[in-house]
Design an enzyme around this catalytic site. Sequence first.
Site, PDB file in Angstrom:
ATOM      1  N   LYS A 145     -19.776  41.956  13.266  1.00 10.50           N
ATOM      2  CA  LYS A 145     -21.046  41.800  12.580  1.00 10.50           C
ATOM      3  C   LYS A 145     -22.090  41.301  13.560  1.00 10.50           C
ATOM      4  O   LYS A 145     -21.688  40.762  14.582  1.00 10.50           O
ATOM      5  CB  LYS A 145     -20.897  40.879  11.373  1.00 10.50           C
ATOM      6  CG  LYS A 145     -20.914  39.379  11.699  1.00 10.50           C
ATOM      7  CD  LYS A 145     -20.849  38.559  10.460  1.00 10.50           C
ATOM      8  CE  LYS A 145     -22.161  37.927  10.120  1.00 10.50           C
ATOM      9  NZ  LYS A 145     -22.486  36.718  10.872  1.00 10.50           N
ATOM     10  N   HIS A 175     -14.846  38.620   9.225  1.00  5.40           N
ATOM     11  CA  HIS A 175     -13.651  37.811   9.512  1.00  5.40           C
ATOM     12  C   HIS A 175     -13.204  36.986   8.307  1.00  5.40           C
ATOM     13  O   HIS A 175     -12.062  36.533   8.248  1.00  5.40           O
ATOM     14  CB  HIS A 175     -13.851  36.939  10.770  1.00  5.40           C
ATOM     15  CG  HIS A 175     -14.682  35.711  10.561  1.00  5.40           C
ATOM     16  ND1 HIS A 175     -16.040  35.726  10.566  1.00  5.40           N
ATOM     17  CD2 HIS A 175     -14.337  34.434  10.332  1.00  5.40           C
ATOM     18  CE1 HIS A 175     -16.497  34.509  10.360  1.00  5.40           C
ATOM     19  NE2 HIS A 175     -15.474  33.703  10.216  1.00  5.40           N
ATOM     20  N   LYS A 179      -9.047  35.762   6.336  1.00  6.92           N
ATOM     21  CA  LYS A 179      -8.557  34.425   5.953  1.00  6.92           C
ATOM     22  C   LYS A 179      -7.541  34.573   4.818  1.00  6.92           C
ATOM     23  O   LYS A 179      -7.789  35.281   3.843  1.00  6.92           O
ATOM     24  CB  LYS A 179      -9.730  33.539   5.500  1.00  6.92           C
ATOM     25  CG  LYS A 179     -10.713  33.211   6.641  1.00  6.92           C
ATOM     26  CD  LYS A 179     -11.845  32.317   6.151  1.00  6.92           C
ATOM     27  CE  LYS A 179     -12.984  32.249   7.149  1.00  6.92           C
ATOM     28  NZ  LYS A 179     -12.878  31.249   8.171  1.00  6.92           N
ATOM     29  N   GLU A 213     -21.626  24.542   5.614  1.00  6.70           N
ATOM     30  CA  GLU A 213     -21.244  24.267   7.004  1.00  6.70           C
ATOM     31  C   GLU A 213     -21.916  22.977   7.449  1.00  6.70           C
ATOM     32  O   GLU A 213     -23.074  22.742   7.097  1.00  6.70           O
ATOM     33  CB  GLU A 213     -21.720  25.396   7.920  1.00  6.70           C
ATOM     34  CG  GLU A 213     -21.010  26.698   7.702  1.00  6.70           C
ATOM     35  CD  GLU A 213     -21.452  27.716   8.741  1.00  6.70           C
ATOM     36  OE1 GLU A 213     -20.729  27.935   9.710  1.00  6.70           O
ATOM     37  OE2 GLU A 213     -22.551  28.277   8.561  1.00  6.70           O
ATOM     38  N   ASP A 233     -27.107  36.213   7.694  1.00  6.59           N
ATOM     39  CA  ASP A 233     -25.977  35.724   8.484  1.00  6.59           C
ATOM     40  C   ASP A 233     -24.727  35.482   7.627  1.00  6.59           C
ATOM     41  O   ASP A 233     -23.614  35.698   8.088  1.00  6.59           O
ATOM     42  CB  ASP A 233     -26.388  34.418   9.185  1.00  6.59           C
ATOM     43  CG  ASP A 233     -25.338  33.927  10.166  1.00  6.59           C
ATOM     44  OD1 ASP A 233     -24.887  34.741  10.994  1.00  6.59           O
ATOM     45  OD2 ASP A 233     -24.958  32.734  10.105  1.00  6.59           O
ATOM     46  N   HIS A 238     -20.150  37.503   4.295  1.00  7.02           N
ATOM     47  CA  HIS A 238     -19.008  36.664   3.895  1.00  7.02           C
ATOM     48  C   HIS A 238     -19.053  36.256   2.414  1.00  7.02           C
ATOM     49  O   HIS A 238     -18.070  36.338   1.698  1.00  7.02           O
ATOM     50  CB  HIS A 238     -18.944  35.398   4.747  1.00  7.02           C
ATOM     51  CG  HIS A 238     -18.989  35.659   6.218  1.00  7.02           C
ATOM     52  ND1 HIS A 238     -18.383  36.733   6.808  1.00  7.02           N
ATOM     53  CD2 HIS A 238     -19.585  34.975   7.243  1.00  7.02           C
ATOM     54  CE1 HIS A 238     -18.587  36.703   8.112  1.00  7.02           C
ATOM     55  NE2 HIS A 238     -19.317  35.647   8.403  1.00  7.02           N
ATOM     56  N   LYS A 338     -26.549  25.564   6.372  1.00  8.45           N
ATOM     57  CA  LYS A 338     -26.090  24.913   7.601  1.00  8.45           C
ATOM     58  C   LYS A 338     -26.514  23.452   7.535  1.00  8.45           C
ATOM     59  O   LYS A 338     -27.456  23.114   6.817  1.00  8.45           O
ATOM     60  CB  LYS A 338     -26.726  25.585   8.812  1.00  8.45           C
ATOM     61  CG  LYS A 338     -26.263  27.021   8.980  1.00  8.45           C
ATOM     62  CD  LYS A 338     -26.066  27.376  10.437  1.00  8.45           C
ATOM     63  CE  LYS A 338     -25.590  28.798  10.621  1.00  8.45           C
ATOM     64  NZ  LYS A 338     -24.132  28.948  10.587  1.00  8.45           N
TER      65      LYS A 338
HETATM   66  C1  BG6 Z   1     -20.382  33.763  11.307  1.00  8.98           C
HETATM   67  C2  BG6 Z   1     -21.813  33.315  11.244  1.00  8.98           C
HETATM   68  O1  BG6 Z   1     -20.259  35.078  10.861  1.00  8.98           O
HETATM   69  O2  BG6 Z   1     -19.591  32.910  10.480  1.00  8.98           O
HETATM   70  C3  BG6 Z   1     -21.954  31.867  11.679  1.00  8.98           C
HETATM   71  O3  BG6 Z   1     -22.591  34.135  12.098  1.00  8.98           O
HETATM   72  C4  BG6 Z   1     -21.037  30.995  10.854  1.00  8.98           C
HETATM   73  O4  BG6 Z   1     -23.294  31.416  11.549  1.00  8.98           O
HETATM   74  C5  BG6 Z   1     -19.608  31.553  10.866  1.00  8.98           C
HETATM   75  O5  BG6 Z   1     -21.058  29.688  11.409  1.00  8.98           O
HETATM   76  C6  BG6 Z   1     -18.740  30.782   9.897  1.00  8.98           C
HETATM   77  O6  BG6 Z   1     -17.402  31.199  10.029  1.00  8.98           O
HETATM   78  P1  BG6 Z   1     -16.207  30.232   9.615  1.00  8.98           P
HETATM   79  O7  BG6 Z   1     -14.990  31.064   9.730  1.00  8.98           O
HETATM   80  O8  BG6 Z   1     -16.251  29.070  10.582  1.00  8.98           O
HETATM   81  O9  BG6 Z   1     -16.497  29.768   8.232  1.00  8.98           O
END
Ligand code: BG6
Length: 502
Positions: A145, A175, A179, A213, A233, A238, A338
């Site tokens: 991505k 990704h 999970k 986050e 993002d 996600h 964030k």
């Molecule tokens: C990424 C985003 O795809 O996923 C990031 O670009 C984000 O900004 C990250 O921090 C979060 O992934 P995970 O697996 O740590 O929740």
Amino acid sequence: MSSDPWQVIIVGASGDLTRRKLIPALSRLAAKGKPQAGFSVLGVSRRAKTDEQFRAEMAEAMPDDLREGFDALAPRLFYEPADTQKPEDLQRVKARLAAMPGGAEAGKVFYLALKPSLFAPAVEQLASVALLPGHPKRRRVVIEKPFGHDLGSAQHLNEALHRILREEQLYRIDHYLGKETVQNLLGFRFHNAIFEPLWNRHHVELIQVTVAEHLGVEHGRAAYYDTTGAVRDMLQNHMLQVLALATMEPPSSLDPEEVRDQKVALLKSLRTPHAEDIAQQSVRARYAAGAVRGEDVIGYLDEEGVPDGSTTETYVALRAQIDSWRWSGVPILLRHGKRLPKKMTEVKVQFRTPPLQLFNQPAGMSQGEYQRKLRDGDLCQIRPNVLTLSIQPREAISLSFGVKAPGGDMVMTPAQLSFDYKDHFGQGGADAYERLLLDAMIGDPTLFLRADEIEASWRFADDVLGMWQTHDVPITTYPAGSWGPSEADALFEGCEGGWSIG
Ligand code: BG6
């Protein structure tokens, strides 16, 4: 043949992703001897370095628990300096692959860890030296991505890729789908028959999805992030994936296309707030200076790389709807930010209350008055039944319910049934990239995004961003380390409750 070894070619191997995620994941696979046919890896990027230098760089970044796996991988790890825009460089890559285990005939997974603007040009160049077409079943391209910046650019990219590759050769990564707990959304829903009859508007009052986050945009990420923002993002990809798995219709089999058809159908029925409600039913915000986990941190506008006058959001919350017989009228509350107090991804399914509230009547209040106040919303009935699917970092499922507290009075208090992956299995879920890289090699696209899925998600994200713009929805701020702006609380109405804090 499927027993022939695979070659994984990381295009853009000097980036952070290779060191932090891909090589560790490939080391885990090497340690487990997966896939059975075996594989070797070629790192490709413009920087000049030898195999030994590449191996040493990767070894240095390897956590201690992966040393053994890395030792198994290292003899099969190679490097070739090349600019993917230069056919003569790619001819060298081709010759190198022919000399690696499996040779020219080996199945090939090209992992494009590149700037998005290079995805299509790189594929074109790989095709021009005959590295891609020829064996559609044994030539796959994994694309990181962001897949496009909006619907138009995603469609454009899909068209460019489809000129060279068949859809079944394209493995678009999200990704989150790698999970374990995200995959378990499917397992939990469609293996356990007791939840399905309740999984609809008749029994569910509200669903909330949080992806919080504690990190900001440190480590030089700000310049990229500022062109992206929270909606593009995290929400577009996600969060919508998590929501789709939690709310889609049951597939009739685990065939990758059946599963993805259901996700697409769900994403197509997802609705933003109406334009006239957008200012009340969505929140866009960015973090100001504050303290996260006991440490003072600067505000978004002061991060290095953020241009003056930036209006990029680092937080989004909104009240969406799903237009389907199953979910019509059930508020879907989505929130991501964030620099919130902690990392937490979670889906909460809040069930309706019993039609008649028999318990916990305040002392001195008559039954009639109690029922009237509950009906008019002057008193809120407790929502005893909430199913919480904790995706990360806690990997757990819990169901809350009311129990009678011991004593002479009929007083109901909250209790929980809980399951925790680590307590149960003695370990958490496998690494997301390990699973996804293996699936790309064995040719299982279930956990990758199809072209129409990406486009349906962009339609939703574009609608939100477009309405924010046309309706001048102001950007608010929240102190880093808080749960976001108080405006987000107003997305819940009346007695619906509030945002989870984990
Ligand atoms: C990424 C985003 O795809 O996923 C990031 O670009 C984000 O900004 C990250 O921090 C979060 O992934 P995970 O697996 O740590 O929740």
